[in-house]
Design a protein around this motif. Structure first.
Motif, PDB file in Angstrom:
ATOM      1  N   TYR A   1       6.430   8.532   3.996  1.00 51.04           N
ATOM      2  CA  TYR A   1       7.583   7.792   4.508  1.00 51.04           C
ATOM      3  C   TYR A   1       8.848   8.372   3.911  1.00 51.04           C
ATOM      4  O   TYR A   1       8.951   8.560   2.686  1.00 51.04           O
ATOM      5  CB  TYR A   1       7.448   6.313   4.154  1.00 51.04           C
ATOM      6  CG  TYR A   1       8.629   5.481   4.575  1.00 51.04           C
ATOM      7  CD1 TYR A   1       8.836   5.167   5.913  1.00 51.04           C
ATOM      8  CD2 TYR A   1       9.544   5.017   3.647  1.00 51.04           C
ATOM      9  CE1 TYR A   1       9.910   4.418   6.297  1.00 51.04           C
ATOM     10  CE2 TYR A   1      10.622   4.260   4.021  1.00 51.04           C
ATOM     11  CZ  TYR A   1      10.813   3.952   5.356  1.00 51.04           C
ATOM     12  OH  TYR A   1      11.871   3.207   5.745  1.00 51.04           O
TER      13      TYR A   1
ATOM     14  N   ASP B   1      13.068   7.894   3.795  1.00 53.14           N
ATOM     15  CA  ASP B   1      14.178   6.989   4.104  1.00 53.14           C
ATOM     16  C   ASP B   1      15.423   7.839   4.332  1.00 53.14           C
ATOM     17  O   ASP B   1      16.103   8.231   3.378  1.00 53.14           O
ATOM     18  CB  ASP B   1      14.379   6.013   2.942  1.00 53.14           C
ATOM     19  CG  ASP B   1      15.403   4.959   3.272  1.00 53.14           C
ATOM     20  OD1 ASP B   1      15.784   4.862   4.458  1.00 53.14           O
ATOM     21  OD2 ASP B   1      15.823   4.230   2.356  1.00 53.14           O
ATOM     22  N   PHE B   2      15.720   8.138   5.578  1.00 53.32           N
ATOM     23  CA  PHE B   2      16.878   8.960   5.905  1.00 53.32           C
ATOM     24  C   PHE B   2      18.083   8.123   6.286  1.00 53.32           C
ATOM     25  O   PHE B   2      19.059   8.624   6.797  1.00 53.32           O
ATOM     26  CB  PHE B   2      16.546   9.907   7.067  1.00 53.32           C
ATOM     27  CG  PHE B   2      15.510  10.919   6.715  1.00 53.32           C
ATOM     28  CD1 PHE B   2      15.731  11.837   5.697  1.00 53.32           C
ATOM     29  CD2 PHE B   2      14.306  10.952   7.383  1.00 53.32           C
ATOM     30  CE1 PHE B   2      14.767  12.769   5.375  1.00 53.32           C
ATOM     31  CE2 PHE B   2      13.347  11.876   7.062  1.00 53.32           C
ATOM     32  CZ  PHE B   2      13.566  12.792   6.050  1.00 53.32           C
ATOM     33  N   TYR B   3      18.047   6.864   6.011  1.00 52.38           N
ATOM     34  CA  TYR B   3      19.152   5.987   6.377  1.00 52.38           C
ATOM     35  C   TYR B   3      20.226   6.078   5.312  1.00 52.38           C
ATOM     36  O   TYR B   3      19.944   6.039   4.114  1.00 52.38           O
ATOM     37  CB  TYR B   3      18.638   4.548   6.507  1.00 52.38           C
ATOM     38  CG  TYR B   3      19.715   3.550   6.845  1.00 52.38           C
ATOM     39  CD1 TYR B   3      20.230   3.468   8.124  1.00 52.38           C
ATOM     40  CD2 TYR B   3      20.217   2.703   5.872  1.00 52.38           C
ATOM     41  CE1 TYR B   3      21.209   2.562   8.427  1.00 52.38           C
ATOM     42  CE2 TYR B   3      21.205   1.793   6.173  1.00 52.38           C
ATOM     43  CZ  TYR B   3      21.707   1.720   7.444  1.00 52.38           C
ATOM     44  OH  TYR B   3      22.679   0.817   7.748  1.00 52.38           O
ATOM     45  N   ASP B   4      21.492   6.157   5.739  1.00 52.54           N
ATOM     46  CA  ASP B   4      22.596   6.241   4.800  1.00 52.54           C
ATOM     47  C   ASP B   4      23.707   5.335   5.302  1.00 52.54           C
ATOM     48  O   ASP B   4      24.004   5.303   6.508  1.00 52.54           O
ATOM     49  CB  ASP B   4      23.088   7.681   4.677  1.00 52.54           C
ATOM     50  CG  ASP B   4      24.070   7.842   3.544  1.00 52.54           C
ATOM     51  OD1 ASP B   4      24.034   6.999   2.618  1.00 52.54           O
ATOM     52  OD2 ASP B   4      24.864   8.789   3.582  1.00 52.54           O
ATOM     53  N   TYR B   5      24.324   4.647   4.399  1.00 53.00           N
ATOM     54  CA  TYR B   5      25.397   3.728   4.756  1.00 53.00           C
ATOM     55  C   TYR B   5      26.640   4.134   3.995  1.00 53.00           C
ATOM     56  O   TYR B   5      26.637   4.194   2.759  1.00 53.00           O
ATOM     57  CB  TYR B   5      24.999   2.294   4.397  1.00 53.00           C
ATOM     58  CG  TYR B   5      26.089   1.274   4.668  1.00 53.00           C
ATOM     59  CD1 TYR B   5      26.415   0.931   5.972  1.00 53.00           C
ATOM     60  CD2 TYR B   5      26.767   0.671   3.625  1.00 53.00           C
ATOM     61  CE1 TYR B   5      27.392  -0.002   6.214  1.00 53.00           C
ATOM     62  CE2 TYR B   5      27.757  -0.266   3.871  1.00 53.00           C
ATOM     63  CZ  TYR B   5      28.069  -0.601   5.169  1.00 53.00           C
ATOM     64  OH  TYR B   5      29.037  -1.520   5.435  1.00 53.00           O
TER      65      TYR B   5
END
Length: 122
Positions: free
Chosen positions: A104, A106-110
């Motif tokens: 898995y 996590d390529f999410y960036d905020y």
């Protein structure tokens, strides 16, 4: 054997509808010959009086016979089948362990910005 049972079941369920089917099939004959109000055409009966009599007679035949209240004995018919349909449930095995995805990512960036965008003034 199934077809016979289905035909008998349909006959029992559709028995109250038979007078209506007979009325539809023999509409002209009932309206001209069997109608009680054929001398009064302004009533537009067209044999519906005969249909109502047939439906009342059928409903009277459907009523169960009421036994005397004193010492009434209720009889119940029971049917037992020696050989009935058999079936087997498929065996379900729960021994398999679901594979856990260890790859898995996590390529999410905020990116939070504190400034508010204002359009250019003209």
């Amino acid at each position: 054997m199934r077809r016979i049972v289905v035909i008998i079941a349909l006959t029992l369920f559709l028995k109250p509808v038979f007078p209506v089917i007979e009325y539809i099939v023999n509409y002209d004959y009932i309206a001209k010959v069997l109608c009680v109000n054929k001398d009064k055409p302004m009533m537009h009966c067209n044999g519906k009086c005969h249909l109502m009599k047939q439906l009342a007679k059928e409903a009277e035949n459907e009523k169960p016979i009421v036994p005397n209240k004193k010492g009434s004995v209720q009889e119940t018919e029971m049917v037992f089948c020696l050989y009935g349909p058999t079936f087997e449930l498929p065996k379900i095995y729960f021994n398999s362990i679901p594979k856990i995805n260890t790859y898995y990512a996590d390529f999410y960036d905020y990116a939070a910005t504190l400034s508010v965008f204002h359009p250019p003034a003209v």
